[in-house]
Design an enzyme around this catalytic site. Structure first.
Site, mmCIF file in Angstrom:
data_model
loop_
_atom_site.group_PDB
_atom_site.id
_atom_site.type_symbol
_atom_site.label_atom_id
_atom_site.label_comp_id
_atom_site.label_asym_id
_atom_site.label_seq_id
_atom_site.Cartn_x
_atom_site.Cartn_y
_atom_site.Cartn_z
ATOM 1 N N LYS A 86 0.863 -1.391 0.105
ATOM 2 C CA LYS A 86 -0.128 -0.244 0.038
ATOM 3 C C LYS A 86 0.472 1.438 -0.033
ATOM 4 C CE LYS A 86 -4.107 2.025 2.832
ATOM 5 N NZ LYS A 86 -4.882 2.476 4.603
ATOM 6 N N LYS A 134 -2.386 -1.730 -3.532
ATOM 7 C CA LYS A 134 -3.011 0.060 -3.799
ATOM 8 C C LYS A 134 -2.340 0.881 -4.139
ATOM 9 C CE LYS A 134 -6.003 1.882 -0.191
ATOM 10 N NZ LYS A 134 -6.640 1.835 1.052
HETATM 11 C C1 PBG Z 1 -6.958 3.041 6.046
HETATM 12 C C2 PBG Z 1 -7.383 2.882 4.199
HETATM 13 C C3 PBG Z 1 -7.907 4.045 3.767
HETATM 14 C C4 PBG Z 1 -8.318 3.721 2.366
HETATM 15 C C5 PBG Z 1 -7.946 2.083 2.032
HETATM 16 N N1 PBG Z 1 -7.677 1.790 4.294
HETATM 17 C C6 PBG Z 1 -6.773 5.485 3.356
HETATM 18 C C7 PBG Z 1 -5.429 5.242 4.115
HETATM 19 O O1 PBG Z 1 -5.182 4.663 4.249
HETATM 20 O O2 PBG Z 1 -5.503 6.926 4.207
HETATM 21 C C8 PBG Z 1 -8.015 3.937 0.895
HETATM 22 C C9 PBG Z 1 -9.305 3.784 0.077
HETATM 23 C C10 PBG Z 1 -9.473 5.070 -1.252
HETATM 24 O O3 PBG Z 1 -8.931 5.967 -1.198
HETATM 25 O O4 PBG Z 1 -10.277 4.307 -1.558
HETATM 26 N N2 PBG Z 1 -7.961 1.835 6.818
#
Ligand code: PBG
Length: 327
Positions: free
Chosen positions: A196, A249
């Site tokens: 991520k 992601k």
């Molecule tokens: C954190 C989380 C995030 C997203 C999914 N889980 C936000 C972040 O890391 O700031 C982002 C998903 C999206 O942008 O659709 N729980």
């Protein structure tokens, strides 16, 4: 008999029928996971302005949305919770009657065939908006993974089929796996947000989930967008710790990473998350009449699958199924 004029690649493109026979990548309902935002307070429900078409639901009024998903044969939902009360420790994440625990019970009562994946993170639950326990403005790793393990256990007790840790803490998968196993939840799977990135494509999500950090950013745990080799180390570590499915992601800006993981770990199921910013960019351009929403959305989803994803988490899920079935 190598090249032109005997070899004409256009022959396979000359009609829709022949193009469909030779198509390498196909999309169907089973390729998608639908994300859902669940709020505790009724006044927080309703449309998300930065994500047209996406709404936040209370547990009490979730059935309609689930029907839309289940009737289209989308196999799974991914749940994000927005609690009524936040605190420094994010304790509502693991409360037995917390918003996600209640949502899981409700879905499992009513829609047994839909797999429930619960996102495990603290950022929606902490008053500072960080993904873990913070001391002296730093996110503490080992204290945070304990909280993730408690949260995953609360979701497993509520009936989650999979838990999806998204905090990018070291050891989070191992910590969750051992806590699930110690309590008899060997069969609850882990979909790890293994790779991520610290991405600016999450902007709209932070409105939807109300989880923007009050200070600082997430770059001490999420990956630098410049790095691809490091993604292999993250994936390898999470597989060693017991991850059942890996995730990359965001998706579209990281197709090389998806393809790289697919090659490096051929037997690992791979998910990709088409995140909020990817969705909202398509929606915004389409609303201006600058692109064809349906075609651009399906092209993006096809490219994510072509790169190597087995499943795609996407806010387009129900819409894409309708488009694919001619709607
Ligand atoms: C954190 C989380 C995030 C997203 C999914 N889980 C936000 C972040 O890391 O700031 C982002 C998903 C999206 O942008 O659709 N729980």
């Amino acid at each position: 008999m190598s090249g032109f004029p005997k070899r004409r690649l256009r022959r396979r493109r000359l009609s829709p029928a022949v193009r469909s026979m030779t198509r390498e990548t196909r999309l169907g309902p089973e390729d998608f996971i639908a994300p859902l935002f669940i709020v505790e307070r009724p006044e927080d429900a309703g449309p998300v302005s930065s994500m047209p078409g996406v709404r936040r639901h209370t547990v009490e009024r979730l059935d309609h949305e689930l029907e839309q998903i289940a009737s289209r044969r989308i196999p799974a939902v991914m749940l994000f919770g927005i609690p009524a009360k936040k605190d420094a420790k994010g304790s509502q994440a693991y409360a037995a009657d917390g918003v996600i625990a209640r949502a899981i019970r409700r879905i499992k009562e009513t829609f047994q065939d839909t797999a429930v994946i619960a996102d495990v993170c603290l950022c929606e639950y902490t008053d500072h908006g960080h993904c873990g326990i913070v001391r002296d403005d730093r996110v503490l790793n080992d204290e945070t993974i304990e909280a993730y393990a408690r949260t995953a256990l609360a979701y497993a007790r509520a009936g989650a089929d999979l838990v999806a840790p998204s905090g990018m803490m070291d050891g989070m998968v191992a910590s969750i796996r051992s806590s699930l196993d110690d309590s008899g939840f060997q069969d609850v799977a882990i979909l790890s947000y293994a790779v991520k990135y610290a991405s600016s494509f999450y902007g709209p999500f932070r409105e939807a989930a109300d989880c923007a950090p009050a200070f600082g950013d997430r770059r001490t745990h999420q990956m630098d967008p410049a790095n691809a080799r490091e993604a292999l180390a993250e994936a390898e570590t999470d597989l060693d710790e017991g991850a059942d499915i890996l995730m990359v992601k965001p998706a579209l800006a990281y197709l090389d990473v998806i393809a790289g993981l697919r090659r490096a770990f051929p037997s690992a199921p791979l998910a990709a998350y088409q995140v909020s910013g990817e969705y909202s960019m398509i929606k915004a351009a389409a609303a201006n009449g600058w692109i064809d929403e349906r075609r651009v959305a399906l092209e993006s989803l096809t490219s994510i699958k072509r790169a190597g994803a087995d499943t795609i988490i996407t806010y387009f899920a129900t819409q894409a199924v309708d488009w694919l079935s001619g709607g």
